[in-house]
Design a protein around this motif. Sequence first.
Motif, PDB file in Angstrom:
ATOM      1  N   VAL A 191     -54.485  16.535  21.430  1.00  0.00           N
ATOM      2  CA  VAL A 191     -53.914  15.395  20.698  1.00  0.00           C
ATOM      3  C   VAL A 191     -52.968  14.625  21.617  1.00  0.00           C
ATOM      4  N   ALA A 192     -52.101  15.364  22.340  1.00  0.00           N
ATOM      5  CA  ALA A 192     -51.124  14.715  23.222  1.00  0.00           C
ATOM      6  C   ALA A 192     -51.830  13.896  24.303  1.00  0.00           C
ATOM      7  N   SER A 193     -52.892  14.439  24.921  1.00  0.00           N
ATOM      8  CA  SER A 193     -53.553  13.648  25.967  1.00  0.00           C
ATOM      9  C   SER A 193     -54.300  12.471  25.370  1.00  0.00           C
ATOM     10  N   ALA A 194     -54.851  12.657  24.168  1.00  0.00           N
ATOM     11  CA  ALA A 194     -55.560  11.527  23.536  1.00  0.00           C
ATOM     12  C   ALA A 194     -54.584  10.373  23.290  1.00  0.00           C
ATOM     13  N   LEU A 195     -53.376  10.694  22.810  1.00  0.00           N
ATOM     14  CA  LEU A 195     -52.401   9.639  22.501  1.00  0.00           C
ATOM     15  C   LEU A 195     -52.053   8.811  23.740  1.00  0.00           C
ATOM     16  N   GLU A 196     -52.072   9.467  24.893  1.00  0.00           N
ATOM     17  CA  GLU A 196     -51.758   8.741  26.143  1.00  0.00           C
ATOM     18  C   GLU A 196     -52.791   7.661  26.442  1.00  0.00           C
ATOM     19  N   ASN A 197     -53.983   7.816  25.843  1.00  0.00           N
ATOM     20  CA  ASN A 197     -55.056   6.850  26.120  1.00  0.00           C
ATOM     21  C   ASN A 197     -55.245   5.829  25.010  1.00  0.00           C
ATOM     22  N   ILE A 198     -54.293   5.788  24.087  1.00  0.00           N
ATOM     23  CA  ILE A 198     -54.460   4.871  22.954  1.00  0.00           C
ATOM     24  C   ILE A 198     -53.500   3.691  23.050  1.00  0.00           C
ATOM     25  N   ASN A 199     -54.083   2.493  22.988  1.00  0.00           N
ATOM     26  CA  ASN A 199     -53.262   1.289  22.969  1.00  0.00           C
ATOM     27  C   ASN A 199     -53.659   0.464  21.743  1.00  0.00           C
ATOM     28  N   ILE A 200     -52.676   0.214  20.887  1.00  0.00           N
ATOM     29  CA  ILE A 200     -52.967  -0.541  19.654  1.00  0.00           C
ATOM     30  C   ILE A 200     -52.243  -1.885  19.708  1.00  0.00           C
ATOM     31  N   SER A 201     -52.959  -2.941  19.353  1.00  0.00           N
ATOM     32  CA  SER A 201     -52.301  -4.258  19.297  1.00  0.00           C
ATOM     33  C   SER A 201     -52.900  -5.061  18.143  1.00  0.00           C
ATOM     34  N   PHE A 202     -52.212  -6.133  17.789  1.00  0.00           N
ATOM     35  CA  PHE A 202     -52.681  -6.996  16.688  1.00  0.00           C
ATOM     36  C   PHE A 202     -52.869  -8.413  17.218  1.00  0.00           C
ATOM     37  N   HIS A 203     -53.997  -9.018  16.839  1.00  0.00           N
ATOM     38  CA  HIS A 203     -54.266 -10.397  17.279  1.00  0.00           C
ATOM     39  C   HIS A 203     -54.884 -11.186  16.140  1.00  0.00           C
ATOM     40  N   VAL A 204     -54.543 -12.471  16.091  1.00  0.00           N
ATOM     41  CA  VAL A 204     -55.096 -13.321  15.024  1.00  0.00           C
ATOM     42  C   VAL A 204     -56.564 -13.614  15.328  1.00  0.00           C
ATOM     43  N   ASN A 205     -57.403 -13.422  14.294  1.00  0.00           N
ATOM     44  CA  ASN A 205     -58.825 -13.723  14.412  1.00  0.00           C
ATOM     45  C   ASN A 205     -59.024 -15.192  14.018  1.00  0.00           C
ATOM     46  N   PRO A 206     -59.433 -16.046  14.983  1.00  0.00           N
ATOM     47  CA  PRO A 206     -59.521 -17.486  14.671  1.00  0.00           C
ATOM     48  C   PRO A 206     -60.556 -17.807  13.597  1.00  0.00           C
ATOM     49  N   SER A 207     -61.530 -16.902  13.365  1.00  0.00           N
ATOM     50  CA  SER A 207     -62.578 -17.212  12.387  1.00  0.00           C
ATOM     51  C   SER A 207     -62.058 -17.164  10.948  1.00  0.00           C
ATOM     52  N   ASN A 208     -61.029 -16.330  10.684  1.00  0.00           N
ATOM     53  CA  ASN A 208     -60.515 -16.272   9.296  1.00  0.00           C
ATOM     54  C   ASN A 208     -58.993 -16.356   9.235  1.00  0.00           C
ATOM     55  N   ASN A 209     -58.380 -16.519  10.400  1.00  0.00           N
ATOM     56  CA  ASN A 209     -56.921 -16.635  10.478  1.00  0.00           C
ATOM     57  C   ASN A 209     -56.177 -15.359  10.051  1.00  0.00           C
ATOM     58  N   GLN A 210     -56.895 -14.233   9.973  1.00  0.00           N
ATOM     59  CA  GLN A 210     -56.276 -12.954   9.618  1.00  0.00           C
ATOM     60  C   GLN A 210     -55.920 -12.204  10.905  1.00  0.00           C
ATOM     61  N   THR A 211     -54.971 -11.265  10.772  1.00  0.00           N
ATOM     62  CA  THR A 211     -54.612 -10.478  11.943  1.00  0.00           C
ATOM     63  C   THR A 211     -55.502  -9.234  12.021  1.00  0.00           C
ATOM     64  N   ASP A 212     -56.197  -9.089  13.131  1.00  0.00           N
ATOM     65  CA  ASP A 212     -57.085  -7.933  13.318  1.00  0.00           C
ATOM     66  C   ASP A 212     -56.420  -6.868  14.173  1.00  0.00           C
ATOM     67  N   THR A 213     -56.849  -5.631  13.964  1.00  0.00           N
ATOM     68  CA  THR A 213     -56.312  -4.499  14.720  1.00  0.00           C
ATOM     69  C   THR A 213     -57.205  -4.224  15.929  1.00  0.00           C
ATOM     70  N   PHE A 214     -56.576  -4.169  17.093  1.00  0.00           N
ATOM     71  CA  PHE A 214     -57.316  -3.889  18.327  1.00  0.00           C
ATOM     72  C   PHE A 214     -56.984  -2.488  18.814  1.00  0.00           C
ATOM     73  N   LEU A 215     -58.021  -1.775  19.215  1.00  0.00           N
ATOM     74  CA  LEU A 215     -57.838  -0.441  19.798  1.00  0.00           C
ATOM     75  C   LEU A 215     -58.357  -0.512  21.229  1.00  0.00           C
ATOM     76  N   ASN A 216     -57.482  -0.251  22.175  1.00  0.00           N
ATOM     77  CA  ASN A 216     -57.823  -0.338  23.594  1.00  0.00           C
ATOM     78  C   ASN A 216     -58.581  -1.631  23.936  1.00  0.00           C
ATOM     79  N   GLY A 217     -57.996  -2.734  23.461  1.00  0.00           N
ATOM     80  CA  GLY A 217     -58.520  -4.049  23.826  1.00  0.00           C
ATOM     81  C   GLY A 217     -59.714  -4.525  23.023  1.00  0.00           C
TER      82      GLY A 217
END
Length: 250
Positions: A72-98
């Motif tokens: 679990v600890a090593s997996a967490l080191e490889n996880i990057n979460i970010s939020f970006h607006v989706n221009p098609s619906n103007n909603q914020t989408d969740t991104f996992l590792n880009g």
Amino acid sequence: MLSQFQFVLSSYPKVKSIIIAIDGYSGCGKSTLAKALAASLNYRYIDTGAMYRAVTLYFLENNIEIENAQEVASALENINISFHVNPSNNQTDTFLNGEDREVAIRTLRVANFVSPVSAISAVRKFLVKQQQLMGDHRALVMDGRDIGTVVFPDAELKIFMTANDEVRIQRRLDEMQSKGQLGNYDDVAANLKTRDLIDTSRIDSPLMKAADAIEIDNSELTRDEQFELVYNMAMEKIQNGGAPQKTSSY
Ligand code: DC
């Protein structure tokens, strides 16, 4: 005698930036309210459930053994979460590792595994740290299970939302349908029941109402009624409390 500048400052209403913490059970409409509040206050909105779902998706796709602390600890080191607006619906989408994984994190497969994953202390520590950084400048609406109790115990406004089971199941089905997924009533009901049990009984940061949170049962409230109620509470806090607004123009 007051200078003109001092006079303007002292006569200006005390406008402040605050943190609004919205906690509650699954399917109580937390995110609908949080999104509407953030949009009208021009605040940032963060859906922390999406972060737990993204970690869960990563664990499922990479066959992470959740009982194995090292894995679990090593997996967490490889996880990057970010939020970006989706221009098609103007909603914020969740991104996992880009990658945009908004649809994948909302499936029942993820929902069925997210509560055990979010009961792991290492996972909570990893996400809570990121959530606290997002509140650095306040002006934030965050929803989840432990926002008012653990992430921001100093939030100026804390809401604890509840709704009856029937209403919650229907809302979850509607949400899935709006994302193009067909949900089965009994499956959704069973999932909510299991998650309630795990979320409220886990040892680390169980779902509970903060002592200073305001409880709102929205089973009989329309979206607009609920919004108006909480918006007025927020405006009162913004005018009378909170941290100095960093984006203030004076
Ligand atoms: O809000 P949601 O249903 O998308 O959240 C998914 C799961 O994530 C929920 O069952 C419990 C967990 N969660 C949590 O433990 N702490 C949070 N702050 C947010 C969500």
